[in-house]
Design a protein around this motif. Structure first.
Motif, PDB file in Angstrom:
ATOM      1  N   GLY A 117      61.682  -8.530   2.974  1.00  0.00           N
ATOM      2  CA  GLY A 117      61.893  -7.102   2.801  1.00  0.00           C
ATOM      3  C   GLY A 117      62.477  -6.509   4.084  1.00  0.00           C
ATOM      4  N   MET A 118      62.824  -5.211   4.033  1.00  0.00           N
ATOM      5  CA  MET A 118      63.412  -4.566   5.223  1.00  0.00           C
ATOM      6  C   MET A 118      62.327  -4.198   6.233  1.00  0.00           C
ATOM      7  N   ALA A 119      61.090  -4.009   5.763  1.00  0.00           N
ATOM      8  CA  ALA A 119      59.974  -3.620   6.628  1.00  0.00           C
ATOM      9  C   ALA A 119      58.709  -3.723   5.801  1.00  0.00           C
ATOM     10  N   SER A 120      57.588  -3.912   6.465  1.00  0.00           N
ATOM     11  CA  SER A 120      56.336  -3.866   5.724  1.00  0.00           C
ATOM     12  C   SER A 120      55.988  -2.393   5.512  1.00  0.00           C
ATOM     13  N   THR A 121      55.155  -2.087   4.515  1.00  0.00           N
ATOM     14  CA  THR A 121      54.810  -0.680   4.296  1.00  0.00           C
ATOM     15  C   THR A 121      53.586  -0.253   5.105  1.00  0.00           C
TER      16      THR A 121
HETATM   17  C1  LIG Z   1      47.199   0.178  12.651  1.00  0.00           C
HETATM   18  C2  LIG Z   1      47.916  -1.068  13.081  1.00  0.00           C
HETATM   19  C3  LIG Z   1      47.480  -1.688  14.213  1.00  0.00           C
HETATM   20  C4  LIG Z   1      48.154  -2.783  14.687  1.00  0.00           C
HETATM   21  N1  LIG Z   1      47.734  -3.303  15.835  1.00  0.00           N
HETATM   22  C5  LIG Z   1      48.480  -4.188  16.467  1.00  0.00           C
HETATM   23  C6  LIG Z   1      48.143  -4.567  17.769  1.00  0.00           C
HETATM   24  O1  LIG Z   1      47.142  -4.133  18.337  1.00  0.00           O
HETATM   25  N2  LIG Z   1      48.942  -5.429  18.393  1.00  0.00           N
HETATM   26  C7  LIG Z   1      50.059  -5.912  17.769  1.00  0.00           C
HETATM   27  O2  LIG Z   1      50.797  -6.631  18.435  1.00  0.00           O
HETATM   28  N3  LIG Z   1      50.390  -5.616  16.499  1.00  0.00           N
HETATM   29  C8  LIG Z   1      49.650  -4.735  15.848  1.00  0.00           C
HETATM   30  N4  LIG Z   1      50.001  -4.327  14.578  1.00  0.00           N
HETATM   31  C9  LIG Z   1      51.187  -4.944  13.952  1.00  0.00           C
HETATM   32  C10 LIG Z   1      50.814  -5.898  12.832  1.00  0.00           C
HETATM   33  O3  LIG Z   1      50.098  -6.971  13.256  1.00  0.00           O
HETATM   34  C11 LIG Z   1      52.055  -6.247  12.032  1.00  0.00           C
HETATM   35  O4  LIG Z   1      51.619  -6.156  10.712  1.00  0.00           O
HETATM   36  C12 LIG Z   1      52.714  -7.594  12.236  1.00  0.00           C
HETATM   37  O5  LIG Z   1      53.232  -7.625  13.511  1.00  0.00           O
HETATM   38  C13 LIG Z   1      53.868  -7.848  11.239  1.00  0.00           C
HETATM   39  O6  LIG Z   1      54.883  -6.905  11.491  1.00  0.00           O
HETATM   40  P1  LIG Z   1      55.275  -5.788  10.454  1.00  0.00           P
HETATM   41  O7  LIG Z   1      54.173  -5.555   9.496  1.00  0.00           O
HETATM   42  O8  LIG Z   1      55.792  -4.642  11.218  1.00  0.00           O
HETATM   43  O9  LIG Z   1      56.434  -6.509   9.622  1.00  0.00           O
HETATM   44  P2  LIG Z   1      57.952  -6.061   9.423  1.00  0.00           P
HETATM   45  O10 LIG Z   1      58.773  -6.682  10.476  1.00  0.00           O
HETATM   46  O11 LIG Z   1      58.064  -4.587   9.217  1.00  0.00           O
HETATM   47  O12 LIG Z   1      58.167  -6.793   8.036  1.00  0.00           O
HETATM   48  C14 LIG Z   1      59.473  -7.137   7.559  1.00  0.00           C
HETATM   49  C15 LIG Z   1      59.353  -8.221   6.517  1.00  0.00           C
HETATM   50  O13 LIG Z   1      58.781  -9.394   7.097  1.00  0.00           O
HETATM   51  C16 LIG Z   1      57.985 -10.071   6.124  1.00  0.00           C
HETATM   52  N5  LIG Z   1      56.587 -10.154   6.593  1.00  0.00           N
HETATM   53  C17 LIG Z   1      55.951  -9.368   7.521  1.00  0.00           C
HETATM   54  N6  LIG Z   1      54.669  -9.735   7.651  1.00  0.00           N
HETATM   55  C18 LIG Z   1      54.464 -10.766   6.781  1.00  0.00           C
HETATM   56  C19 LIG Z   1      53.337 -11.549   6.424  1.00  0.00           C
HETATM   57  N7  LIG Z   1      52.132 -11.364   6.981  1.00  0.00           N
HETATM   58  N8  LIG Z   1      53.490 -12.520   5.483  1.00  0.00           N
HETATM   59  C20 LIG Z   1      54.691 -12.717   4.912  1.00  0.00           C
HETATM   60  N9  LIG Z   1      55.792 -12.003   5.182  1.00  0.00           N
HETATM   61  C21 LIG Z   1      55.683 -11.041   6.100  1.00  0.00           C
HETATM   62  C22 LIG Z   1      58.059  -9.254   4.848  1.00  0.00           C
HETATM   63  O14 LIG Z   1      59.083  -9.748   4.045  1.00  0.00           O
HETATM   64  C23 LIG Z   1      58.431  -7.865   5.365  1.00  0.00           C
HETATM   65  O15 LIG Z   1      59.113  -7.070   4.424  1.00  0.00           O
HETATM   66  C24 LIG Z   1      49.300  -3.290  14.011  1.00  0.00           C
HETATM   67  C25 LIG Z   1      49.681  -2.702  12.818  1.00  0.00           C
HETATM   68  C26 LIG Z   1      49.009  -1.598  12.341  1.00  0.00           C
HETATM   69  C27 LIG Z   1      49.429  -0.941  11.065  1.00  0.00           C
END
Ligand SMILES: Cc1cc2nc3c(=O)[nH]c(=O)nc-3n(C[C@H](O)[C@H](O)[C@H](O)COP(=O)(O)OP(=O)(O)OC[C@H]3O[C@@H](n4cnc5c(N)ncnc54)[C@H](O)[C@@H]3O)c2cc1C
Length: 260
Positions: A117-121
């Motif tokens: 996807g483009m970003a997680s929600t």
């Molecule tokens: C409240 C909060 C606190 C957080 N705290 C921290 C922190 O303290 N330190 C830190 O470094 N990070 C933290 N994070 C980031 C978190 O761990 C992220 O979820 C993780 O880095 C994945 O990045 P993203 O969700 O931004 O993915 P994005 O880059 O936005 O995702 C893009 C695409 O990548 C794929 N993808 C992403 N994650 C997965 C998965 N798990 N499995 C399969 N495909 C996937 C999907 O296709 C998705 O559409 C936090 C997030 C939140 C919401």
């Protein structure tokens, strides 16, 4: 594809300021439904035998997201679950995804296309796709709003802030798609029944040869120090127009909020 807390349900943080992913309702990230849809459409157009594997890193409940993809039409699923993964940042997430994709390749052959996807929600950094491409040594075509494939060629329309580009590439590539690529299909009754028989494998970090010290909150490059609940909504202000002064009152209201 990622399993995320349901935005319409109650969401909470853990005491270490990470998102509670276990005690809340979760679902397949809506933006990742478009990735599943594009993968299925590409499979349907392709000649020959194509396998679509739905891959997710998350707690046990994240299996629900994979089951949804299987119901939509994916052929097999892989869930990576390990207590040590909790709190991982995008760097660690991309590492585990890359290792899982390499392991899937041992049984299925190297992937021709990795679709995200483009970003997680929930976190929405949009960092994972680019990092994953780098780790896999694949060219990346990101933020695609229209995708066309023919044989080993892929063309994607990429809508940026300042320009629209059309990018052509030869497989294998990593592709991230936007919500403009077209509605994701609903699972049919037949799809829901068929999904029950589709393989869903579980990997741990040990299966992938990833050291627990490379992932999780302690290894993350950033930390959330504090969270504050969003203030409750206040009642809106209704401007009535009984004597013709409504437009002026509305303009004054907007000006007072610096909207005009
Ligand atoms: C409240 C909060 C606190 C957080 N705290 C921290 C922190 O303290 N330190 C830190 O470094 N990070 C933290 N994070 C980031 C978190 O761990 C992220 O979820 C993780 O880095 C994945 O990045 P993203 O969700 O931004 O993915 P994005 O880059 O936005 O995702 C893009 C695409 O990548 C794929 N993808 C992403 N994650 C997965 C998965 N798990 N499995 C399969 N495909 C996937 C999907 O296709 C998705 O559409 C936090 C997030 C939140 C919401």
């Amino acid at each position: 594809m990622k399993h995320v807390p349901d935005a319409t349900a109650d969401r909470r943080f853990e005491s270490d300021n990470t998102v509670d992913r276990v005690g809340v309702d979760g679902l397949l990230s809506e933006l990742d439904e478009y990735a599943v849809e594009q993968a299925l459409q590409i499979k349907e157009k392709a000649d020959g035998d194509v396998t679509v594997t739905a891959l997710c890193i998350g707690p046990e409940q994240a299996g629900d997201a994979i089951r949804k993809a299987l119901q939509m039409g994916a052929d097999q699923g892989v869930l990576v679950t390990d207590d040590a993964i909790a709190g991982s940042d995008a760097v660690a997430t991309s590492l585990v995804l890359a290792k899982a994709i390499e392991k899937i390749a041992e049984a299925n052959g190297a992937a021709d296309l990795v679709v995200t996807g483009m970003a997680s929600t929930d976190a929405g950094t949009s960092l994972v796709p680019a990092m994953l491409a780098e780790r896999l040594g694949l060219p990346q075509v990101t933020f695609a709003s229209v995708v066309e494939t023919q044989g080993d060629q892929i063309r994607a329309k990429r809508d940026g802030d300042a320009a629209t580009e059309v990018i052509g590439a030869t497989l294998p590539v990593l592709l991230s798609v936007t919500d403009q690529t077209g509605e994701a299909r609903y699972p049919s009754f037949k799809g829901i029944m068929a999904a029950k028989k589709k393989p869903l494998e579980n990997y741990t970090l040990a299966d992938l040869g990833v050291d627990a010290g490379q992932v999780g909150l302690d290894a993350a490059w950033t930390a959330v120090e504090e969270t504050t609940a969003r203030p409750p909504r206040t009642a809106g202000e209704i401007v009535t127009d009984e004597d013709g002064s409504g437009a002026k009152a509305l303009a004054e209201f907007l000006a007072s909020k610096k909207f005009i």
